[in-house]
Design a protein around this motif. Structure first.
Motif, mmCIF file in Angstrom:
data_model
loop_
_atom_site.group_PDB
_atom_site.id
_atom_site.type_symbol
_atom_site.label_atom_id
_atom_site.label_comp_id
_atom_site.label_asym_id
_atom_site.label_seq_id
_atom_site.Cartn_x
_atom_site.Cartn_y
_atom_site.Cartn_z
ATOM 1 N N ARG A 123 0.587 -1.066 0.010
ATOM 2 C CA ARG A 123 0.200 -0.128 -0.061
ATOM 3 C C ARG A 123 0.886 1.242 0.152
ATOM 4 O O ARG A 123 0.551 2.056 -0.738
ATOM 5 C CB ARG A 123 -0.977 -0.148 1.261
ATOM 6 N N LEU A 124 1.786 1.368 0.628
ATOM 7 C CA LEU A 124 2.938 2.379 0.807
ATOM 8 C C LEU A 124 3.575 2.603 -0.365
ATOM 9 O O LEU A 124 3.946 3.765 -0.986
ATOM 10 C CB LEU A 124 3.975 2.311 1.988
ATOM 11 N N HIS A 125 3.728 1.638 -1.134
ATOM 12 C CA HIS A 125 4.228 1.614 -2.600
ATOM 13 C C HIS A 125 3.147 2.059 -3.683
ATOM 14 O O HIS A 125 3.599 2.861 -4.642
ATOM 15 C CB HIS A 125 4.773 0.378 -3.243
ATOM 16 N N ALA A 126 1.964 1.738 -3.395
ATOM 17 C CA ALA A 126 1.040 2.267 -4.175
ATOM 18 C C ALA A 126 0.469 3.513 -4.153
ATOM 19 O O ALA A 126 -0.389 4.085 -4.989
ATOM 20 C CB ALA A 126 0.059 1.121 -4.268
ATOM 21 N N VAL A 127 0.601 4.206 -3.210
ATOM 22 C CA VAL A 127 -0.225 5.638 -3.040
ATOM 23 C C VAL A 127 0.386 6.391 -3.984
ATOM 24 O O VAL A 127 1.526 6.359 -4.689
ATOM 25 C CB VAL A 127 0.217 6.212 -1.522
ATOM 26 N N ASP A 128 -0.623 7.592 -4.240
ATOM 27 C CA ASP A 128 -0.462 8.379 -5.447
ATOM 28 C C ASP A 128 0.917 9.117 -5.203
ATOM 29 O O ASP A 128 1.825 9.301 -6.276
ATOM 30 C CB ASP A 128 -1.367 9.748 -5.320
ATOM 31 N N ILE A 152 7.471 5.007 -0.095
ATOM 32 C CA ILE A 152 8.526 4.210 -0.080
ATOM 33 C C ILE A 152 9.429 4.780 -1.577
ATOM 34 O O ILE A 152 8.685 4.434 -2.417
ATOM 35 C CB ILE A 152 8.529 2.856 -0.151
ATOM 36 N N LYS A 153 10.485 5.254 -1.359
ATOM 37 C CA LYS A 153 11.211 5.697 -2.484
ATOM 38 C C LYS A 153 12.669 5.807 -2.387
ATOM 39 O O LYS A 153 13.019 5.916 -1.118
ATOM 40 C CB LYS A 153 10.633 7.027 -3.231
ATOM 41 N N ASP A 154 13.536 6.075 -3.371
ATOM 42 C CA ASP A 154 14.802 6.279 -3.203
ATOM 43 C C ASP A 154 15.054 7.605 -2.319
ATOM 44 O O ASP A 154 14.580 8.870 -2.936
ATOM 45 C CB ASP A 154 15.590 6.531 -4.460
#
Length: 392
Positions: free
Chosen positions: A34-39, A43-45
């Protein structure tokens, strides 16, 4: 097929530790997705001081998101559940310097950096998540099914899974596919929809735990801890937990951590929160022989004796998002073994060879490095250290 399931299902209220672990890991995996999929992905570099931290998230931002999405009733509860996920090796601080805190600190899911502990159930969980992710793309496998006028949500057929495993290179033979399915079931990754069967290469319905936790609230993790637990949890005001299962007060080290250079046979090496993961903080320089001489073997009585050639000093080390930047070793007393020249400890004036007297107001003269490191781990973001430094 269903008449005798009441006792089994009631037993799930207090599942065995291995099953509970898989339930919690599945909830953590659902959160990760879910944290990867939010607009605007959380979660990112990320970059800090020109250093890249891939696939990481900020503790404070995730707590904000959990409150906004009503996944937790309070910030304190969100922190408690995230710490539970950390205890179960779902996530960790990018340099393993902090337990989860509602602050500007970088954390990472272990699935995103491949640092699951080298344990059979964790390995099965990791394989299961890979298979589950691939199956989700094949919408013909996991779906609602009917049998004798009863519906079974989001399930798959055992025989069809074996077909898929062989066809997609996850198993070379049907026997191997059957073994894989049995290992996934024994690890709690999948189960028969009525808990009547082990995994079989037959027309039987099974379900991934992931598809059962999607409808649960994030805070349900806490209900899974009722009964047995790997440790008595530390509350959010800072009281310390009991020791972990390995008896040291320190998380067990994974095989991955051993490969990073922590020699398991070295009694004096610190295994605890000070070792960064590969690719995180730049490697610390190896102390020179002269630096090692500064921290020569010494007893507490020698260190604290009147007229001893030491000066007491207080150092406040404010962690940056990737850690404190120093390593401690030794026992009674503990000493500073290495300081990252680009880290917060160096900026605060901590130097190699200093002996620790107290950590955050607690005397550590008679503690081991693992116990002292634990106090730093569970303490505030700014660690207050009282040390003894040799007179120049």
């Amino acid at each position: 097929m269903q008449r005798h399931n009441t006792e089994i299902r009631n037993h799930r209220v207090s599942p065995p530790s291995s099953q509970r672990k898989m339930d919690i890991m599945a909830i953590g995996e659902e959160l990760r997705l879910r944290l990867h999929a939010v607009d605007e992905p959380l979660i990112k570099d990320r970059r800090y001081h020109l250093k890249l931290y891939p696939s990481s998230f900020v503790g404070q931002e995730v707590v904000d998101w959990l409150i906004k999405n009503r996944e937790a009733e309070s910030r304190e509860q969100a922190v408690e559940v995230m710490r539970t996920l950390q205890d179960y090796n779902v996530l960790h601080h990018v340099c393993d310097d902090h337990e989860f805190k509602d602050e500007f600190l970088f954390y990472r899911f272990r699935k995103d950096d491949g640092t699951y502990p080298d344990e059979s159930d964790s390995a099965a969980f990791a394989r299961g998540q890979r298979i589950y992710s691939r199956l989700k793309l094949d919408k013909s496998m996991i779906k609602d099914r009917k049998y004798h006028l009863k519906s079974y949500k989001k399930c798959f057929v055992g025989k069809e899974l074996v077909d898929w495993l062989v066809a997609n290179g996850e198993a070379s033979t049907r026997d191997e596919g059957l073994r894989e399915g049995r290992e996934l079931l024994e690890a709690g990754v999948i189960h028969h929809v009525c808990d009547d069967h082990h995994f079989r290469d037959e027309f039987l319905f099974y379900r991934f735990k992931n598809d059962e936790v999607e409808t649960k609230k994030f805070s349900d993790v806490l209900s899974l801890l009722k009964g047995m637990s790997p440790r008595v949890r530390r509350n959010t005001k800072g009281r310390s937990r009991k020791e972990t299962a390995n008896g040291t007060g320190t998380p067990k080290r994974s095989g991955t951590q051993r490969e990073r250079g922590c020699d398991e046979d070295d009694e004096n090496a610190v295994y605890t929160p000070m070792h960064p993961a590969p690719g995180d903080r730049q490697p610390m320089p190896v102390p020179s022989p002269s630096e090692e001489q500064v921290a020569q073997p010494m007893t507490v009585d020698q260190l604290m004796a009147p007229g001893a050639p030491f000066i007491k000093k207080t150092v406040k080390v404010a962690s940056d998002p990737v850690g404190y930047g120093f390593v401690i070793r030794g026992s009674q007393p503990v000493h500073v073994h290495t300081v990252d020249p680009a880290g917060p400890a160096a900026v605060a004036g901590l130097t190699v060879g200093e002996y620790l007297i107290s950590v955050n107001g607690q005397d550590v003269l008679n503690l081991t490095h693992t116990e002292a490191a634990r106090l730093i781990l569970i303490g505030p973001t700014t660690a207050t250290l009282v040390t003894m430094k040799k007179k120049v």
